[in-house]
Write a protein that holds these residues in place. Sequence first.
Motif, PDB file in Angstrom:
ATOM      1  N   SER A   1       7.057   0.111   3.114  1.00  0.00           N
ATOM      2  CA  SER A   1       6.475  -1.220   3.193  1.00  0.00           C
ATOM      3  C   SER A   1       6.156  -1.624   1.763  1.00  0.00           C
ATOM      4  CB  SER A   1       5.196  -1.197   4.034  1.00  0.00           C
ATOM      5  OG  SER A   1       4.526  -2.425   3.929  1.00  0.00           O
ATOM      6  N   ILE A   2       6.894  -2.610   1.239  1.00  0.00           N
ATOM      7  CA  ILE A   2       6.737  -3.006  -0.162  1.00  0.00           C
ATOM      8  C   ILE A   2       6.322  -4.466  -0.208  1.00  0.00           C
ATOM      9  CG2 ILE A   2       7.902  -3.269  -2.382  1.00  0.00           C
ATOM     10  CD1 ILE A   2       9.765  -0.972  -1.467  1.00  0.00           C
ATOM     11  N   SER A   3       5.127  -4.719  -0.767  1.00  0.00           N
ATOM     12  CA  SER A   3       4.648  -6.089  -0.847  1.00  0.00           C
ATOM     13  C   SER A   3       3.992  -6.386  -2.189  1.00  0.00           C
ATOM     14  CB  SER A   3       3.640  -6.372   0.277  1.00  0.00           C
ATOM     15  OG  SER A   3       2.517  -5.520   0.160  1.00  0.00           O
ATOM     16  N   GLY A   4       4.072  -5.464  -3.135  1.00  0.00           N
ATOM     17  CA  GLY A   4       3.455  -5.654  -4.445  1.00  0.00           C
ATOM     18  C   GLY A   4       4.387  -6.383  -5.391  1.00  0.00           C
ATOM     19  N   ALA A   5       4.061  -6.333  -6.681  1.00  0.00           N
ATOM     20  CA  ALA A   5       4.835  -7.021  -7.711  1.00  0.00           C
ATOM     21  C   ALA A   5       5.763  -6.044  -8.403  1.00  0.00           C
ATOM     22  CB  ALA A   5       3.890  -7.653  -8.726  1.00  0.00           C
ATOM     23  N   ILE A   6       7.055  -6.263  -8.257  1.00  0.00           N
ATOM     24  CA  ILE A   6       8.069  -5.503  -8.971  1.00  0.00           C
ATOM     25  C   ILE A   6       8.844  -6.527  -9.767  1.00  0.00           C
ATOM     26  CG2 ILE A   6      10.077  -4.012  -8.782  1.00  0.00           C
ATOM     27  CD1 ILE A   6       8.887  -3.007  -6.123  1.00  0.00           C
ATOM     28  N   GLY A   7       8.671  -6.482 -11.091  1.00  0.00           N
ATOM     29  CA  GLY A   7       9.207  -7.524 -11.964  1.00  0.00           C
ATOM     30  C   GLY A   7      10.715  -7.613 -11.947  1.00  0.00           C
ATOM     31  N   ALA A   8      11.222  -8.778 -12.335  1.00  0.00           N
ATOM     32  CA  ALA A   8      12.658  -8.995 -12.436  1.00  0.00           C
ATOM     33  C   ALA A   8      13.246  -8.157 -13.562  1.00  0.00           C
ATOM     34  CB  ALA A   8      12.944 -10.469 -12.682  1.00  0.00           C
ATOM     35  N   ASP A   9      12.377  -7.614 -14.430  1.00  0.00           N
ATOM     36  CA  ASP A   9      12.836  -6.803 -15.545  1.00  0.00           C
ATOM     37  C   ASP A   9      12.774  -5.312 -15.218  1.00  0.00           C
ATOM     38  OD1 ASP A   9      10.113  -6.694 -15.408  1.00  0.00           O
ATOM     39  OD2 ASP A   9       9.767  -7.191 -17.498  1.00  0.00           O
ATOM     40  N   LEU A  10      13.133  -4.974 -13.992  1.00  0.00           N
ATOM     41  CA  LEU A  10      13.096  -3.587 -13.553  1.00  0.00           C
ATOM     42  C   LEU A  10      14.187  -3.377 -12.513  1.00  0.00           C
ATOM     43  CD1 LEU A  10      11.189  -1.050 -13.888  1.00  0.00           C
ATOM     44  CD2 LEU A  10      10.195  -1.741 -11.729  1.00  0.00           C
ATOM     45  N   THR A  11      14.869  -2.242 -12.598  1.00  0.00           N
ATOM     46  CA  THR A  11      15.876  -1.887 -11.615  1.00  0.00           C
ATOM     47  C   THR A  11      15.261  -0.917 -10.613  1.00  0.00           C
ATOM     48  OG1 THR A  11      17.629  -2.105 -13.255  1.00  0.00           O
ATOM     49  CG2 THR A  11      18.143  -0.830 -11.282  1.00  0.00           C
TER      50      THR A  11
ATOM     51  N   PRO B   1       8.481  12.348   2.323  1.00  0.00           N
ATOM     52  CA  PRO B   1       9.189  12.423   3.599  1.00  0.00           C
ATOM     53  C   PRO B   1       8.524  11.525   4.640  1.00  0.00           C
ATOM     54  CG  PRO B   1       7.760  14.305   3.394  1.00  0.00           C
ATOM     55  CD  PRO B   1       7.663  13.541   2.099  1.00  0.00           C
ATOM     56  N   GLY B   2       7.383  10.969   4.287  1.00  0.00           N
ATOM     57  CA  GLY B   2       6.630  10.097   5.197  1.00  0.00           C
ATOM     58  C   GLY B   2       6.802   8.639   4.842  1.00  0.00           C
ATOM     59  N   ARG B   3       5.688   7.931   4.815  1.00  0.00           N
ATOM     60  CA  ARG B   3       5.674   6.480   4.625  1.00  0.00           C
ATOM     61  C   ARG B   3       5.219   6.130   3.213  1.00  0.00           C
ATOM     62  NH1 ARG B   3       1.899   2.017   6.050  1.00  0.00           N
ATOM     63  NH2 ARG B   3       3.235   0.269   6.546  1.00  0.00           N
ATOM     64  N   LEU B   4       5.921   5.174   2.596  1.00  0.00           N
ATOM     65  CA  LEU B   4       5.512   4.594   1.318  1.00  0.00           C
ATOM     66  C   LEU B   4       4.976   3.200   1.600  1.00  0.00           C
ATOM     67  CD1 LEU B   4       5.282   4.241  -1.754  1.00  0.00           C
ATOM     68  CD2 LEU B   4       7.693   3.547  -1.747  1.00  0.00           C
ATOM     69  N   ASP B   5       3.716   2.971   1.224  1.00  0.00           N
ATOM     70  CA  ASP B   5       3.090   1.651   1.342  1.00  0.00           C
ATOM     71  C   ASP B   5       2.804   1.194  -0.087  1.00  0.00           C
ATOM     72  OD1 ASP B   5       1.763  -0.641   2.034  1.00  0.00           O
ATOM     73  OD2 ASP B   5       0.212   0.350   3.222  1.00  0.00           O
ATOM     74  N   PHE B   6       3.700   0.375  -0.641  1.00  0.00           N
ATOM     75  CA  PHE B   6       3.600  -0.048  -2.039  1.00  0.00           C
ATOM     76  C   PHE B   6       3.094  -1.483  -2.086  1.00  0.00           C
ATOM     77  CE2 PHE B   6       4.623  -1.475  -6.175  1.00  0.00           C
ATOM     78  CZ  PHE B   6       4.696  -0.355  -6.979  1.00  0.00           C
ATOM     79  N   ARG B   7       1.853  -1.655  -2.557  1.00  0.00           N
ATOM     80  CA  ARG B   7       1.236  -2.977  -2.681  1.00  0.00           C
ATOM     81  C   ARG B   7       0.883  -3.306  -4.122  1.00  0.00           C
ATOM     82  NH1 ARG B   7      -3.273  -2.332   2.087  1.00  0.00           N
ATOM     83  NH2 ARG B   7      -1.898  -1.362   3.575  1.00  0.00           N
ATOM     84  N   GLY B   8       1.097  -2.379  -5.026  1.00  0.00           N
ATOM     85  CA  GLY B   8       0.673  -2.514  -6.416  1.00  0.00           C
ATOM     86  C   GLY B   8       1.710  -3.189  -7.293  1.00  0.00           C
TER      87      GLY B   8
ATOM     88  N   ASP C   1      -1.947   1.132  -3.815  1.00  0.00           N
ATOM     89  CA  ASP C   1      -2.780   0.057  -3.292  1.00  0.00           C
ATOM     90  C   ASP C   1      -2.692  -1.209  -4.146  1.00  0.00           C
ATOM     91  OD1 ASP C   1      -4.461  -1.120  -1.469  1.00  0.00           O
ATOM     92  OD2 ASP C   1      -6.101   0.289  -1.752  1.00  0.00           O
ATOM     93  N   ARG C   2      -3.187  -2.279  -3.563  1.00  0.00           N
ATOM     94  CA  ARG C   2      -3.252  -3.567  -4.239  1.00  0.00           C
ATOM     95  C   ARG C   2      -3.982  -3.397  -5.565  1.00  0.00           C
ATOM     96  NH1 ARG C   2      -7.187  -6.723  -3.398  1.00  0.00           N
ATOM     97  NH2 ARG C   2      -7.098  -8.767  -4.282  1.00  0.00           N
ATOM     98  N   LEU C   3      -3.490  -3.999  -6.608  1.00  0.00           N
ATOM     99  CA  LEU C   3      -4.037  -3.963  -7.964  1.00  0.00           C
ATOM    100  C   LEU C   3      -3.865  -2.611  -8.657  1.00  0.00           C
ATOM    101  CD1 LEU C   3      -7.306  -6.063  -7.509  1.00  0.00           C
ATOM    102  CD2 LEU C   3      -5.031  -6.843  -8.180  1.00  0.00           C
TER     103      LEU C   3
ATOM    104  N   ILE D   1      -2.613   8.834  -3.186  1.00  0.00           N
ATOM    105  CA  ILE D   1      -3.133   7.465  -3.191  1.00  0.00           C
ATOM    106  C   ILE D   1      -3.374   7.031  -4.625  1.00  0.00           C
ATOM    107  CG2 ILE D   1      -5.048   5.974  -2.501  1.00  0.00           C
ATOM    108  CD1 ILE D   1      -5.514   7.968  -0.138  1.00  0.00           C
ATOM    109  N   LEU D   2      -2.745   5.927  -5.027  1.00  0.00           N
ATOM    110  CA  LEU D   2      -3.084   5.251  -6.267  1.00  0.00           C
ATOM    111  C   LEU D   2      -3.960   4.083  -5.840  1.00  0.00           C
ATOM    112  CD1 LEU D   2       0.300   5.291  -8.232  1.00  0.00           C
ATOM    113  CD2 LEU D   2      -1.470   7.050  -8.062  1.00  0.00           C
ATOM    114  N   ASP D   3      -5.258   4.234  -6.056  1.00  0.00           N
ATOM    115  CA  ASP D   3      -6.250   3.314  -5.522  1.00  0.00           C
ATOM    116  C   ASP D   3      -6.228   1.963  -6.238  1.00  0.00           C
ATOM    117  OD1 ASP D   3      -8.153   2.741  -3.639  1.00  0.00           O
ATOM    118  OD2 ASP D   3      -9.694   4.045  -4.466  1.00  0.00           O
ATOM    119  N   SER D   4      -6.798   0.963  -5.601  1.00  0.00           N
ATOM    120  CA  SER D   4      -6.880  -0.384  -6.160  1.00  0.00           C
ATOM    121  C   SER D   4      -7.562  -0.340  -7.523  1.00  0.00           C
ATOM    122  CB  SER D   4      -7.663  -1.294  -5.214  1.00  0.00           C
ATOM    123  OG  SER D   4      -7.675  -2.602  -5.711  1.00  0.00           O
ATOM    124  N   GLY D   5      -6.934  -0.932  -8.529  1.00  0.00           N
ATOM    125  CA  GLY D   5      -7.488  -0.964  -9.875  1.00  0.00           C
ATOM    126  C   GLY D   5      -7.109   0.235 -10.727  1.00  0.00           C
ATOM    127  N   SER D   6      -6.415   1.220 -10.152  1.00  0.00           N
ATOM    128  CA  SER D   6      -6.008   2.392 -10.932  1.00  0.00           C
ATOM    129  C   SER D   6      -4.823   2.046 -11.821  1.00  0.00           C
ATOM    130  CB  SER D   6      -5.646   3.558 -10.012  1.00  0.00           C
ATOM    131  OG  SER D   6      -4.450   3.287  -9.300  1.00  0.00           O
TER     132      SER D   6
END
Length: 170
Positions: free
Chosen positions: A156-166, A126-133, A102-104, A69-74
């Motif tokens: 599940s990806i809902s965070g910010a992944i910049g246009a300057d990243l592949t 091998p499980g679930r990735l929940d990417f909100r950061g 997590d978010r943030l 877990i990468l917690d919110s604000g980490s």
Amino acid sequence: IKGMVLNNVLDYVGNNTGIIEAQVLTDDDGLIQLVASGAPVINAGTISANAVEGSSAGSVIIASEDSVILDSGSSTEAKAFGLTGEGGRVIIDSFKGDILVDRLALIDISAGTTAGDAGYARINTPGRLDFRGTLNGKAAKGYKIGSAIFDPEYASISGAIGADLTVDAW
């Protein structure tokens, strides 16, 4: 930092709520490993293997047999500070559990602001990735932007992944 749960005495072996740094002052790679066996790893603070002006950032490896877990604000960083420098590597592995960014939460593998290639991030479970950061892999024009591989069974990806990243998702 490595830990192992003995007889289920602890719920979390790897739990960072402060600052862990390996500032890279020369061309030698700084390496930080936060690894747990038998319990989740939680980063609720800052882990940085950043580079100073003109050098290459190091590597951050966060791994657990259980969940990560990468917690919110980490903040998990292998970036270059200053005008020139190379981004480093951030590797996040869960061998049997899920991964939550997590978010943030921030993962930063950016290059220097005027010169240098950005780094590399890999998130594997091998499980679930929940990417909100946020995943940041900025580089100046003419240099390589960051690259990332997401390799979960489910995502599940809902965070910010910049246009300057592949980003490659497997």
